[in-house]
Design a protein around this motif. Structure first.
Motif, PDB file in Angstrom:
ATOM      1  N   SER A   1       0.711  -1.108  -0.023  1.00  0.00           N
ATOM      2  CA  SER A   1       0.007   0.067  -0.147  1.00  0.00           C
ATOM      3  C   SER A   1       0.948   1.293  -0.075  1.00  0.00           C
ATOM      4  O   SER A   1       0.312   2.270  -0.416  1.00  0.00           O
ATOM      5  CB  SER A   1      -0.995  -0.115   1.240  1.00  0.00           C
ATOM      6  OG  SER A   1      -0.315   0.069   2.616  1.00  0.00           O
ATOM      7  N   ASP A   2       2.169   1.112   0.633  1.00  0.00           N
ATOM      8  CA  ASP A   2       2.966   2.215   0.440  1.00  0.00           C
ATOM      9  C   ASP A   2       3.395   2.891  -0.895  1.00  0.00           C
ATOM     10  O   ASP A   2       3.393   4.048  -1.106  1.00  0.00           O
ATOM     11  CB  ASP A   2       4.248   2.049   1.203  1.00  0.00           C
ATOM     12  CG  ASP A   2       4.147   1.736   2.531  1.00  0.00           C
ATOM     13  OD1 ASP A   2       3.241   2.298   3.341  1.00  0.00           O
ATOM     14  OD2 ASP A   2       5.010   1.018   3.370  1.00  0.00           O
ATOM     15  N   ILE A   3       3.682   1.801  -1.673  1.00  0.00           N
ATOM     16  CA  ILE A   3       3.887   2.449  -3.140  1.00  0.00           C
ATOM     17  C   ILE A   3       2.717   2.748  -3.867  1.00  0.00           C
ATOM     18  O   ILE A   3       2.801   3.717  -4.686  1.00  0.00           O
ATOM     19  CB  ILE A   3       4.407   1.064  -3.889  1.00  0.00           C
ATOM     20  CG1 ILE A   3       5.149   1.525  -5.246  1.00  0.00           C
ATOM     21  CG2 ILE A   3       3.479  -0.113  -4.242  1.00  0.00           C
ATOM     22  CD1 ILE A   3       6.471   2.088  -4.972  1.00  0.00           C
ATOM     23  N   HIS A   4       1.382   2.279  -3.403  1.00  0.00           N
ATOM     24  CA  HIS A   4       0.162   2.941  -3.979  1.00  0.00           C
ATOM     25  C   HIS A   4       0.127   4.235  -3.576  1.00  0.00           C
ATOM     26  O   HIS A   4      -0.479   5.084  -4.439  1.00  0.00           O
ATOM     27  CB  HIS A   4      -0.903   1.898  -4.010  1.00  0.00           C
ATOM     28  CG  HIS A   4      -0.867   0.582  -4.590  1.00  0.00           C
ATOM     29  ND1 HIS A   4      -0.684   0.404  -5.977  1.00  0.00           N
ATOM     30  CD2 HIS A   4      -0.522  -0.590  -4.051  1.00  0.00           C
ATOM     31  CE1 HIS A   4      -0.757  -0.882  -6.290  1.00  0.00           C
ATOM     32  NE2 HIS A   4      -0.542  -1.600  -5.329  1.00  0.00           N
TER      33      HIS A   4
ATOM     34  N   ARG B   1       0.030  10.023  -4.778  1.00  0.00           N
ATOM     35  CA  ARG B   1       0.443  11.469  -4.498  1.00  0.00           C
ATOM     36  C   ARG B   1       1.349  11.923  -5.545  1.00  0.00           C
ATOM     37  O   ARG B   1       1.279  13.126  -5.975  1.00  0.00           O
ATOM     38  CB  ARG B   1       1.524  11.334  -3.285  1.00  0.00           C
ATOM     39  CG  ARG B   1       0.551  10.936  -1.924  1.00  0.00           C
ATOM     40  CD  ARG B   1       1.168  10.919  -0.878  1.00  0.00           C
ATOM     41  NE  ARG B   1       2.138  12.231  -0.540  1.00  0.00           N
ATOM     42  CZ  ARG B   1       3.223  12.187   0.354  1.00  0.00           C
ATOM     43  NH1 ARG B   1       3.445  11.260   1.074  1.00  0.00           N
ATOM     44  NH2 ARG B   1       3.928  13.327   0.478  1.00  0.00           N
ATOM     45  N   HIS B   2       2.225  11.159  -6.347  1.00  0.00           N
ATOM     46  CA  HIS B   2       3.126  11.389  -7.273  1.00  0.00           C
ATOM     47  C   HIS B   2       2.122  12.093  -8.455  1.00  0.00           C
ATOM     48  O   HIS B   2       2.275  12.898  -9.056  1.00  0.00           O
ATOM     49  CB  HIS B   2       3.956  10.328  -7.856  1.00  0.00           C
ATOM     50  CG  HIS B   2       4.915  10.514  -8.685  1.00  0.00           C
ATOM     51  ND1 HIS B   2       4.940  10.638 -10.191  1.00  0.00           N
ATOM     52  CD2 HIS B   2       6.363  10.941  -8.851  1.00  0.00           C
ATOM     53  CE1 HIS B   2       5.963  10.877 -10.478  1.00  0.00           C
ATOM     54  NE2 HIS B   2       6.877  11.318  -9.962  1.00  0.00           N
TER      55      HIS B   2
ATOM     56  N   ILE C   1       9.319  12.178  -3.610  1.00  0.00           N
ATOM     57  CA  ILE C   1       8.361  10.939  -3.788  1.00  0.00           C
ATOM     58  C   ILE C   1       9.009   9.881  -4.597  1.00  0.00           C
ATOM     59  O   ILE C   1       8.847   8.670  -4.359  1.00  0.00           O
ATOM     60  CB  ILE C   1       6.882  11.305  -4.034  1.00  0.00           C
ATOM     61  CG1 ILE C   1       6.005  12.090  -2.816  1.00  0.00           C
ATOM     62  CG2 ILE C   1       5.845  10.122  -4.329  1.00  0.00           C
ATOM     63  CD1 ILE C   1       4.799  12.957  -3.088  1.00  0.00           C
ATOM     64  N   LYS C   2       9.361  10.438  -5.772  1.00  0.00           N
ATOM     65  CA  LYS C   2       9.899   9.307  -6.733  1.00  0.00           C
ATOM     66  C   LYS C   2      11.017   8.468  -6.096  1.00  0.00           C
ATOM     67  O   LYS C   2      11.028   7.356  -6.366  1.00  0.00           O
ATOM     68  CB  LYS C   2      10.421  10.036  -8.044  1.00  0.00           C
ATOM     69  CG  LYS C   2      10.850   9.178  -8.948  1.00  0.00           C
ATOM     70  CD  LYS C   2      11.341   9.855 -10.233  1.00  0.00           C
ATOM     71  CE  LYS C   2      11.928   9.040 -11.127  1.00  0.00           C
ATOM     72  NZ  LYS C   2      12.371   9.654 -12.510  1.00  0.00           N
ATOM     73  N   ASP C   3      11.898   9.391  -5.402  1.00  0.00           N
ATOM     74  CA  ASP C   3      13.231   8.609  -4.627  1.00  0.00           C
ATOM     75  C   ASP C   3      12.644   7.518  -3.609  1.00  0.00           C
ATOM     76  O   ASP C   3      13.257   6.414  -3.590  1.00  0.00           O
ATOM     77  CB  ASP C   3      13.878   9.665  -4.003  1.00  0.00           C
ATOM     78  CG  ASP C   3      14.674  10.546  -4.944  1.00  0.00           C
ATOM     79  OD1 ASP C   3      14.718  10.212  -6.003  1.00  0.00           O
ATOM     80  OD2 ASP C   3      15.263  11.848  -4.566  1.00  0.00           O
ATOM     81  N   ARG C   4      11.412   7.993  -3.056  1.00  0.00           N
ATOM     82  CA  ARG C   4      11.058   6.789  -1.983  1.00  0.00           C
ATOM     83  C   ARG C   4      10.406   5.621  -2.573  1.00  0.00           C
ATOM     84  O   ARG C   4      10.665   4.538  -2.285  1.00  0.00           O
ATOM     85  CB  ARG C   4       9.928   7.577  -1.261  1.00  0.00           C
ATOM     86  CG  ARG C   4      10.518   8.661  -0.011  1.00  0.00           C
ATOM     87  CD  ARG C   4       9.702   9.191   0.961  1.00  0.00           C
ATOM     88  NE  ARG C   4       8.822   8.355   1.570  1.00  0.00           N
ATOM     89  CZ  ARG C   4       7.585   8.326   2.270  1.00  0.00           C
ATOM     90  NH1 ARG C   4       7.232   9.600   2.119  1.00  0.00           N
ATOM     91  NH2 ARG C   4       7.054   7.502   3.034  1.00  0.00           N
ATOM     92  N   MET C   5       9.695   5.956  -3.448  1.00  0.00           N
ATOM     93  CA  MET C   5       9.194   4.816  -4.536  1.00  0.00           C
ATOM     94  C   MET C   5      10.378   4.049  -5.035  1.00  0.00           C
ATOM     95  O   MET C   5      10.340   2.879  -4.937  1.00  0.00           O
ATOM     96  CB  MET C   5       8.467   5.516  -5.903  1.00  0.00           C
ATOM     97  CG  MET C   5       6.967   5.944  -5.406  1.00  0.00           C
ATOM     98  SD  MET C   5       6.076   6.882  -6.618  1.00  0.00           S
ATOM     99  CE  MET C   5       6.385   6.131  -8.079  1.00  0.00           C
ATOM    100  N   GLU C   6      11.324   4.635  -5.613  1.00  0.00           N
ATOM    101  CA  GLU C   6      12.649   3.726  -6.137  1.00  0.00           C
ATOM    102  C   GLU C   6      13.294   3.107  -4.989  1.00  0.00           C
ATOM    103  O   GLU C   6      13.543   1.855  -5.287  1.00  0.00           O
ATOM    104  CB  GLU C   6      13.516   4.780  -6.805  1.00  0.00           C
ATOM    105  CG  GLU C   6      12.978   5.037  -8.036  1.00  0.00           C
ATOM    106  CD  GLU C   6      13.959   6.034  -8.938  1.00  0.00           C
ATOM    107  OE1 GLU C   6      14.887   6.417  -8.386  1.00  0.00           O
ATOM    108  OE2 GLU C   6      13.489   6.499  -9.992  1.00  0.00           O
ATOM    109  N   GLY C   7      13.245   3.641  -3.680  1.00  0.00           N
ATOM    110  CA  GLY C   7      13.970   3.015  -2.768  1.00  0.00           C
ATOM    111  C   GLY C   7      13.016   1.692  -2.226  1.00  0.00           C
ATOM    112  O   GLY C   7      13.699   0.771  -1.820  1.00  0.00           O
ATOM    113  N   ILE C   8      11.872   1.813  -2.442  1.00  0.00           N
ATOM    114  CA  ILE C   8      10.742   0.464  -2.088  1.00  0.00           C
ATOM    115  C   ILE C   8      11.071  -0.440  -3.084  1.00  0.00           C
ATOM    116  O   ILE C   8      11.225  -1.504  -2.795  1.00  0.00           O
ATOM    117  CB  ILE C   8       9.431   1.172  -1.981  1.00  0.00           C
ATOM    118  CG1 ILE C   8       9.151   1.989  -0.752  1.00  0.00           C
ATOM    119  CG2 ILE C   8       8.503  -0.360  -1.914  1.00  0.00           C
ATOM    120  CD1 ILE C   8       7.744   2.456  -0.808  1.00  0.00           C
TER     121      ILE C   8
END
Length: 64
Positions: free
Chosen positions: A2-5, A10-11, A42-49
């Motif tokens: 759910s974090d990635i979604h 938000r992105h 936000i993109k950086d956080r998504m890539e980290g996941i």
């Protein structure tokens, strides 16, 4: 997962706000800059996941 979604939503919302601001007769460049910076975070956080080690219960593969 759910974090990635949540981050993806938000992105997308930020992308819409940026586009909306850019179409105004006199866009506020400071607002656009702040929105873009937030979008990059936000993109950086998504890539980290997405790069968590394979086999981790949180492993997610993002298509680029």
């Amino acid at each position: 997962m759910s974090d990635i979604h949540s981050l993806s939503n938000r992105h997308a919302a930020l992308e819409s706000k940026i586009a909306e601001e850019q179409t105004r007769p006199r866009p506020d460049t400071e607002i656009i800059q702040r929105l873009k910076i937030t979008k990059l975070h936000i993109k950086d956080r998504m890539e980290g996941i997405s790069i968590r080690p394979y086999g981790s219960k949180d492993y997610i593969l993002l298509k680029k």
